[in-house]
Design a protein around this motif. Structure first.
Motif, PDB file in Angstrom:
ATOM      1  N   CYS A   1       0.829  -1.216   0.000  1.00  0.00           N
ATOM      2  CA  CYS A   1       0.000   0.000   0.000  1.00  0.00           C
ATOM      3  C   CYS A   1       0.859   1.261   0.000  1.00  0.00           C
ATOM      4  N   GLY A   2       1.935   1.245  -0.715  1.00  0.00           N
ATOM      5  CA  GLY A   2       2.808   2.401  -0.827  1.00  0.00           C
ATOM      6  C   GLY A   2       3.753   2.586   0.345  1.00  0.00           C
ATOM      7  N   LYS A   3       3.760   1.664   1.294  1.00  0.00           N
ATOM      8  CA  LYS A   3       4.646   1.754   2.444  1.00  0.00           C
ATOM      9  C   LYS A   3       5.662   0.626   2.374  1.00  0.00           C
ATOM     10  N   THR A   4       6.900   0.927   2.733  1.00  0.00           N
ATOM     11  CA  THR A   4       7.969  -0.051   2.659  1.00  0.00           C
ATOM     12  C   THR A   4       8.147  -0.722   4.018  1.00  0.00           C
ATOM     13  N   VAL A   5       8.209  -2.056   3.986  1.00  0.00           N
ATOM     14  CA  VAL A   5       8.420  -2.850   5.189  1.00  0.00           C
ATOM     15  C   VAL A   5       9.731  -3.603   5.006  1.00  0.00           C
ATOM     16  N   ILE A   6      10.619  -3.505   5.989  1.00  0.00           N
ATOM     17  CA  ILE A   6      11.927  -4.145   5.921  1.00  0.00           C
ATOM     18  C   ILE A   6      11.912  -5.395   6.800  1.00  0.00           C
ATOM     19  N   VAL A   7      12.311  -6.538   6.215  1.00  0.00           N
ATOM     20  CA  VAL A   7      12.395  -7.800   6.941  1.00  0.00           C
ATOM     21  C   VAL A   7      13.856  -8.236   6.888  1.00  0.00           C
ATOM     22  N   GLU A   8      14.505  -8.341   8.052  1.00  0.00           N
ATOM     23  CA  GLU A   8      15.922  -8.678   8.100  1.00  0.00           C
ATOM     24  C   GLU A   8      16.182 -10.171   8.182  1.00  0.00           C
ATOM     25  N   ASN A   9      15.240 -10.941   8.695  1.00  0.00           N
ATOM     26  CA  ASN A   9      15.415 -12.379   8.836  1.00  0.00           C
ATOM     27  C   ASN A   9      15.235 -13.043   7.469  1.00  0.00           C
TER      28      ASN A   9
ATOM     29  N   LEU B   1       7.709 -15.401   3.535  1.00  0.00           N
ATOM     30  CA  LEU B   1       6.762 -14.376   3.109  1.00  0.00           C
ATOM     31  C   LEU B   1       6.662 -14.298   1.588  1.00  0.00           C
ATOM     32  N   PHE B   2       7.768 -14.543   0.881  1.00  0.00           N
ATOM     33  CA  PHE B   2       7.730 -14.544  -0.582  1.00  0.00           C
ATOM     34  C   PHE B   2       6.862 -15.679  -1.114  1.00  0.00           C
ATOM     35  N   ARG B   3       6.821 -16.796  -0.395  1.00  0.00           N
ATOM     36  CA  ARG B   3       6.028 -17.948  -0.841  1.00  0.00           C
ATOM     37  C   ARG B   3       4.537 -17.776  -0.566  1.00  0.00           C
ATOM     38  N   LEU B   4       4.192 -16.806   0.233  1.00  0.00           N
ATOM     39  CA  LEU B   4       2.792 -16.572   0.579  1.00  0.00           C
ATOM     40  C   LEU B   4       2.069 -15.915  -0.590  1.00  0.00           C
ATOM     41  N   PRO B   5       0.788 -16.232  -0.794  1.00  0.00           N
ATOM     42  CA  PRO B   5       0.018 -15.515  -1.825  1.00  0.00           C
ATOM     43  C   PRO B   5      -0.065 -14.019  -1.493  1.00  0.00           C
ATOM     44  N   GLU B   6      -0.168 -13.209  -2.520  1.00  0.00           N
ATOM     45  CA  GLU B   6      -0.103 -11.749  -2.377  1.00  0.00           C
ATOM     46  C   GLU B   6      -1.158 -11.201  -1.422  1.00  0.00           C
ATOM     47  N   LYS B   7      -2.385 -11.678  -1.500  1.00  0.00           N
ATOM     48  CA  LYS B   7      -3.468 -11.151  -0.656  1.00  0.00           C
ATOM     49  C   LYS B   7      -3.221 -11.457   0.823  1.00  0.00           C
ATOM     50  N   ARG B   8      -2.767 -12.668   1.102  1.00  0.00           N
ATOM     51  CA  ARG B   8      -2.497 -13.044   2.489  1.00  0.00           C
ATOM     52  C   ARG B   8      -1.291 -12.269   3.033  1.00  0.00           C
ATOM     53  N   ARG B   9      -0.261 -12.102   2.191  1.00  0.00           N
ATOM     54  CA  ARG B   9       0.917 -11.348   2.607  1.00  0.00           C
ATOM     55  C   ARG B   9       0.542  -9.909   2.933  1.00  0.00           C
ATOM     56  N   GLU B  10      -0.323  -9.327   2.109  1.00  0.00           N
ATOM     57  CA  GLU B  10      -0.758  -7.951   2.335  1.00  0.00           C
ATOM     58  C   GLU B  10      -1.484  -7.823   3.674  1.00  0.00           C
ATOM     59  N   VAL B  11      -2.382  -8.768   3.979  1.00  0.00           N
ATOM     60  CA  VAL B  11      -3.108  -8.725   5.251  1.00  0.00           C
ATOM     61  C   VAL B  11      -2.139  -8.862   6.419  1.00  0.00           C
TER      62      VAL B  11
ATOM     63  N   ILE C   1      -8.343  -2.789   7.694  1.00  0.00           N
ATOM     64  CA  ILE C   1      -7.846  -3.592   6.568  1.00  0.00           C
ATOM     65  C   ILE C   1      -8.988  -3.953   5.645  1.00  0.00           C
ATOM     66  N   SER C   2     -10.150  -4.283   6.203  1.00  0.00           N
ATOM     67  CA  SER C   2     -11.290  -4.647   5.359  1.00  0.00           C
ATOM     68  C   SER C   2     -11.722  -3.470   4.491  1.00  0.00           C
ATOM     69  N   LYS C   3     -11.668  -2.248   5.033  1.00  0.00           N
ATOM     70  CA  LYS C   3     -12.011  -1.066   4.236  1.00  0.00           C
ATOM     71  C   LYS C   3     -10.976  -0.831   3.144  1.00  0.00           C
ATOM     72  N   MET C   4      -9.677  -1.022   3.474  1.00  0.00           N
ATOM     73  CA  MET C   4      -8.613  -0.783   2.498  1.00  0.00           C
ATOM     74  C   MET C   4      -8.666  -1.786   1.354  1.00  0.00           C
ATOM     75  N   CYS C   5      -8.940  -3.053   1.685  1.00  0.00           N
ATOM     76  CA  CYS C   5      -8.916  -4.114   0.670  1.00  0.00           C
ATOM     77  C   CYS C   5     -10.274  -4.346   0.031  1.00  0.00           C
ATOM     78  N   GLY C   6     -11.333  -3.804   0.603  1.00  0.00           N
ATOM     79  CA  GLY C   6     -12.674  -3.981   0.050  1.00  0.00           C
ATOM     80  C   GLY C   6     -13.232  -5.375   0.301  1.00  0.00           C
ATOM     81  N   ILE C   7     -12.912  -5.957   1.448  1.00  0.00           N
ATOM     82  CA  ILE C   7     -13.431  -7.275   1.801  1.00  0.00           C
ATOM     83  C   ILE C   7     -14.015  -7.202   3.213  1.00  0.00           C
ATOM     84  N   SER C   8     -14.690  -8.260   3.648  1.00  0.00           N
ATOM     85  CA  SER C   8     -15.295  -8.252   4.980  1.00  0.00           C
ATOM     86  C   SER C   8     -14.235  -8.487   6.060  1.00  0.00           C
ATOM     87  N   ARG C   9     -14.627  -8.139   7.303  1.00  0.00           N
ATOM     88  CA  ARG C   9     -13.707  -8.350   8.422  1.00  0.00           C
ATOM     89  C   ARG C   9     -13.422  -9.823   8.636  1.00  0.00           C
TER      90      ARG C   9
END
Length: 146
Positions: free
Chosen positions: A74-82, A89-99, A113-121
């Motif tokens: 969502c336009g924000k950068t997340v850094i994962v050092e491990n 996380l790369f093996r995860l599907p995109e929608k699940r990784r985003e959540v 998150i439900s408002k941002m992604c347009g899905i139910s809670r």
């Protein structure tokens, strides 16, 4: 009155003698303990004669071997050092990784998150639950490979 003064002096002398005996025995006991300790203790001057290896270790917890992995959500950068976590996380599907990123790294609630992604809670909750289950399996598999 003489008898009472003599009696009081006698009591004082007796008490003084008793105190001197107690102090003498206490000092003897202390010296005895020191002698016992000296039999088993070694002087540090004696230890200097030997050439010892320096007692030290290096902590590798904070040493960075590789460049950390970055994800953009969502336009924000997340850094994962491990490395293992990033690979899982790369093996995860995109929608699940985003959540997962929105929930754990960016701190959004299920409703946000439900408002941002347009899905139910409940869909957000299921995606997060399934993603965590998948991540657990992936992390265990990566640990077993090593």
């Amino acid at each position: 009155m003489m008898n009472s003064e003599q009696y009081r002096e006698h009591i004082e002398r007796t008490f003084n003698a008793f105190c001197k005996i107690v102090l003498c025995h206490a000092a003897l006991g202390a010296y005895k303990k020191l002698r016992k300790k000296q039999q088993f203790e070694v002087s540090l001057d004696y230890l200097r004669e030997f050439d010892f290896e320096p007692v030290a270790t290096t902590d590798e917890c904070f040493v960075k071997y590789d460049v950390p992995t970055t994800f953009t959500i969502c336009g924000k950068t997340v850094i994962v050092e491990n490395e293992h976590l990033a690979a899982a996380l790369f093996r995860l599907p995109e929608k699940r990784r985003e959540v997962l990123f929105l929930w754990y790294y960016l701190g959004y609630s299920d409703a946000e998150i439900s408002k941002m992604c347009g899905i139910s809670r409940s869909a957000v909750f299921r995606r997060r639950k399934n993603a965590l289950r998948f991540m657990r399996k992936e992390m265990e598999a990566l640990e077993n490979e090593e």
